[in-house]
Write a protein that holds these residues in place. Structure first.
Motif, mmCIF file in Angstrom:
data_model
loop_
_atom_site.group_PDB
_atom_site.id
_atom_site.type_symbol
_atom_site.label_atom_id
_atom_site.label_comp_id
_atom_site.label_asym_id
_atom_site.label_seq_id
_atom_site.Cartn_x
_atom_site.Cartn_y
_atom_site.Cartn_z
ATOM 1 N N THR A 42 -0.404 -6.572 5.011
ATOM 2 C CA THR A 42 0.936 -6.511 4.433
ATOM 3 C C THR A 42 1.967 -6.213 5.513
ATOM 4 O OG1 THR A 42 0.524 -4.183 3.881
ATOM 5 C CG2 THR A 42 0.141 -5.816 2.139
ATOM 6 N N ASN A 43 3.236 -6.350 5.140
ATOM 7 C CA ASN A 43 4.324 -6.128 6.098
ATOM 8 C C ASN A 43 5.031 -4.796 5.898
ATOM 9 O OD1 ASN A 43 4.013 -8.708 7.332
ATOM 10 N ND2 ASN A 43 5.135 -9.637 5.619
ATOM 11 N N GLU A 44 4.865 -4.186 4.716
ATOM 12 C CA GLU A 44 5.556 -2.935 4.408
ATOM 13 C C GLU A 44 4.636 -2.013 3.623
ATOM 14 O OE1 GLU A 44 10.304 -3.548 3.900
ATOM 15 O OE2 GLU A 44 9.072 -4.309 2.255
ATOM 16 N N VAL A 45 4.911 -0.723 3.733
ATOM 17 C CA VAL A 45 4.250 0.283 2.910
ATOM 18 C C VAL A 45 5.315 1.037 2.118
ATOM 19 C CG1 VAL A 45 2.394 0.597 4.590
ATOM 20 C CG2 VAL A 45 4.382 2.136 4.637
ATOM 21 N N ASP A 46 4.864 1.770 1.123
ATOM 22 C CA ASP A 46 5.670 2.805 0.488
ATOM 23 C C ASP A 46 5.074 4.145 0.889
ATOM 24 O OD1 ASP A 46 7.446 1.093 -0.891
ATOM 25 O OD2 ASP A 46 5.984 0.818 -2.505
ATOM 26 N N ILE A 47 5.920 5.128 1.117
ATOM 27 C CA ILE A 47 5.449 6.454 1.540
ATOM 28 C C ILE A 47 5.803 7.481 0.461
ATOM 29 C CG2 ILE A 47 5.764 8.330 3.208
ATOM 30 C CD1 ILE A 47 6.216 6.257 5.362
ATOM 31 N N VAL A 48 4.827 8.324 0.129
ATOM 32 C CA VAL A 48 5.040 9.455 -0.775
ATOM 33 C C VAL A 48 4.612 10.705 -0.025
ATOM 34 C CG1 VAL A 48 4.442 10.550 -2.965
ATOM 35 C CG2 VAL A 48 4.605 8.047 -2.824
ATOM 36 N N GLY A 49 5.503 11.685 0.068
ATOM 37 C CA GLY A 49 5.174 12.903 0.796
ATOM 38 C C GLY A 49 5.553 14.157 0.039
ATOM 39 N N HIS A 50 4.805 15.216 0.291
ATOM 40 C CA HIS A 50 5.068 16.510 -0.341
ATOM 41 C C HIS A 50 5.599 17.491 0.700
ATOM 42 C CE1 HIS A 50 3.392 20.439 -2.260
ATOM 43 N NE2 HIS A 50 4.566 20.160 -2.786
ATOM 44 N N SER A 51 6.733 18.111 0.434
ATOM 45 C CA SER A 51 7.360 19.121 1.275
ATOM 46 C C SER A 51 7.629 18.574 2.675
ATOM 47 C CB SER A 51 6.535 20.404 1.294
ATOM 48 O OG SER A 51 7.340 21.474 1.716
ATOM 49 N N GLN A 52 7.022 19.145 3.749
ATOM 50 C CA GLN A 52 7.258 18.563 5.062
ATOM 51 C C GLN A 52 6.916 17.074 5.057
ATOM 52 O OE1 GLN A 52 5.670 18.591 9.695
ATOM 53 N NE2 GLN A 52 4.993 20.236 8.363
ATOM 54 N N GLY A 53 5.911 16.709 4.282
ATOM 55 C CA GLY A 53 5.503 15.314 4.196
ATOM 56 C C GLY A 53 6.528 14.406 3.557
ATOM 57 N N GLY A 54 7.494 14.984 2.856
ATOM 58 C CA GLY A 54 8.585 14.186 2.305
ATOM 59 C C GLY A 54 9.762 14.093 3.247
ATOM 60 N N MET A 55 9.831 15.022 4.192
ATOM 61 C CA MET A 55 10.911 15.032 5.185
ATOM 62 C C MET A 55 10.512 14.372 6.495
ATOM 63 S SD MET A 55 11.666 16.847 8.186
ATOM 64 C CE MET A 55 10.857 18.427 8.044
ATOM 65 N N PRO B 45 0.838 -1.204 0.000
ATOM 66 C CA PRO B 45 0.000 0.000 0.000
ATOM 67 C C PRO B 45 0.872 1.253 0.000
ATOM 68 C CG PRO B 45 0.004 -0.999 2.174
ATOM 69 C CD PRO B 45 0.745 -1.944 1.270
ATOM 70 N N VAL B 46 0.320 2.330 -0.516
ATOM 71 C CA VAL B 46 1.019 3.611 -0.575
ATOM 72 C C VAL B 46 0.370 4.568 0.417
ATOM 73 C CG1 VAL B 46 1.642 5.590 -2.020
ATOM 74 C CG2 VAL B 46 1.627 3.276 -2.998
ATOM 75 N N VAL B 47 1.185 5.150 1.293
ATOM 76 C CA VAL B 47 0.707 6.137 2.266
ATOM 77 C C VAL B 47 1.164 7.519 1.818
ATOM 78 C CG1 VAL B 47 0.865 6.955 4.650
ATOM 79 C CG2 VAL B 47 0.685 4.498 4.176
ATOM 80 N N LEU B 48 0.206 8.409 1.612
ATOM 81 C CA LEU B 48 0.493 9.782 1.186
ATOM 82 C C LEU B 48 0.526 10.706 2.400
ATOM 83 C CD1 LEU B 48 -1.914 9.982 -1.913
ATOM 84 C CD2 LEU B 48 0.515 9.334 -1.870
ATOM 85 N N VAL C 278 0.611 4.061 9.816
ATOM 86 C CA VAL C 278 1.207 2.969 9.030
ATOM 87 C C VAL C 278 0.788 1.622 9.607
ATOM 88 C CG1 VAL C 278 3.388 1.813 8.467
ATOM 89 C CG2 VAL C 278 3.155 4.279 8.122
ATOM 90 N N ASP C 279 0.806 1.496 10.926
ATOM 91 C CA ASP C 279 0.371 0.246 11.553
ATOM 92 C C ASP C 279 -1.086 -0.056 11.199
ATOM 93 O OD1 ASP C 279 2.851 -0.122 12.696
ATOM 94 O OD2 ASP C 279 2.257 0.594 14.692
ATOM 95 N N LYS C 280 -1.907 0.973 11.184
ATOM 96 C CA LYS C 280 -3.321 0.803 10.832
ATOM 97 C C LYS C 280 -3.473 0.300 9.397
ATOM 98 C CE LYS C 280 -7.574 3.559 10.509
ATOM 99 N NZ LYS C 280 -8.178 4.894 10.753
ATOM 100 N N VAL C 281 -2.707 0.864 8.481
ATOM 101 C CA VAL C 281 -2.774 0.452 7.076
ATOM 102 C C VAL C 281 -2.255 -0.974 6.906
ATOM 103 C CG1 VAL C 281 -1.821 0.901 4.773
ATOM 104 C CG2 VAL C 281 -2.677 2.796 6.167
ATOM 105 N N LEU C 282 -1.170 -1.302 7.591
ATOM 106 C CA LEU C 282 -0.631 -2.653 7.502
ATOM 107 C C LEU C 282 -1.643 -3.679 8.010
ATOM 108 C CD1 LEU C 282 3.063 -2.105 8.678
ATOM 109 C CD2 LEU C 282 2.242 -2.440 6.345
#
Length: 294
Positions: free
Chosen positions: A132-145, A63-66, A123-127
């Motif tokens: 699943t055991n892992e997520v991918d994270i995509v973030g914008h600005s502060q969300g990327g840091m 899953p992808v977490v934005l 992330v734990d909630k999504v997992l």
């Protein structure tokens, strides 16, 4: 002889400076203006994301977490990219974090350390929901840091396969030089701190960023991608967005499409060059060249 400003005039001048700088600093990661309350976590969005019945496919097994930016929320920041990824077969989720009392809709303002803990719980909630055991994270600005705080100090490295930062404030910003005013005029810094602690934490040279980047930008086991624009007017200089370390891919969108004029907001909200590179980072085995026609 130069006249000394009257007290009211001096106060107005100070207020003008404070307001101008506070507003400029508050723009860090500012997305499109919120027009409606974001749905509570778990509510399925009409464009198909935040659907907790979604099960990842063999093609896209994570899953992808934005993660939105400062002054953003789980909906407005992702009205373009979330449906783009859903259409490509991803289970996509987005959270609200960094909420402060009396500031509805506009989030990402609280201390970044606390926001990273909120990300960890999400992330734990999504997992759990996706099995699943892992997520991918995509973030914008502060969300990327901010997710790097979770990866480095919150145990996230064991649960995250990849982090894609779009215009991330990884090494802080001078905000085209305006952030230095917060150092020269303490009342300005105090006012910005009242708006939200995360603002000054993203200033270049902040104690938070010194600790975050001490000992290296990355942690083992996570693939990092940074997507930046030369025309970014918020996280400046734009090169401060890039990371250094193994398994890092730094991208400047103008190297892929010279006529791309995306700045800080557009690169996350509307820029299909950045979106295509995001998709490539999430599925490198099936990556295709990114061009102006992507």
């Amino acid at each position: 002889m130069k006249r000394k400003p009257t007290a009211p005039a001096a106060r107005r001048t100070r207020r003008s400076v404070v307001t101008a700088v506070a507003t400029a600093c508050a723009v860090v990661a500012l997305p499109a203006t919120a027009t409606a309350a974001a749905p509570a976590d778990g509510a399925a969005h009409s464009s198909g994301w935040n659907d907790y019945s979604c099960k990842p496919s063999d093609r896209h097994p994570r899953p992808v977490v934005l993660v939105h930016g400062t002054f953003g929320n789980s909906v407005d920041n992702w009205l373009g990219l979330a449906p783009y990824l859903v259409k490509r077969g991803y289970c996509v989720f987005s959270l609200d974090y960094g909420q402060l009392p009396g500031k509805p809709f506009f989030h990402g303002l609280g201390p970044i350390e606390d926001s990273a803990k909120q990300l960890s719980a999400y992330v734990d909630k999504v997992l759990d929901a996706t099995g699943t055991n892992e997520v991918d994270i995509v973030g914008h600005s502060q969300g990327g840091m901010m997710p790097r705080q979770y990866l480095k100090f919150g145990g996230g490295a064991e649960k995250v396969n990849a982090l894609v930062g779009i215009a991330p404030s990884n090494h802080g910003t001078t905000l085209s030089g305006l952030a230095a005013l917060a150092d020269q005029f303490p009342p300005v810094g105090d006012m910005v701190e009242e708006i939200g602690p995360s603002l000054l934490q993203q200033k270049k040279g902040s104690a938070f960023l010194e600790k975050l980047n001490e000992g290296g930008d990355t942690v083992p086991g996570v693939a990092y991608t940074v997507i930046a624009s030369r025309y970014d007017e918020v996280v400046t200089p734009y090169e401060t967005q890039f990371l250094d370390g193994p398994d890092v891919h730094n991208v400047t969108v103008q190297d892929l499409c010279p006529v791309d004029l995306a700045e800080h907001l557009a690169i996350g909200l509307t820029d299909r060059v950045a979106w295509h590179e995001t998709a490539n980072a999430l599925d490198p085995a099936h990556a295709t060249p990114t061009t102006c026609l992507s």
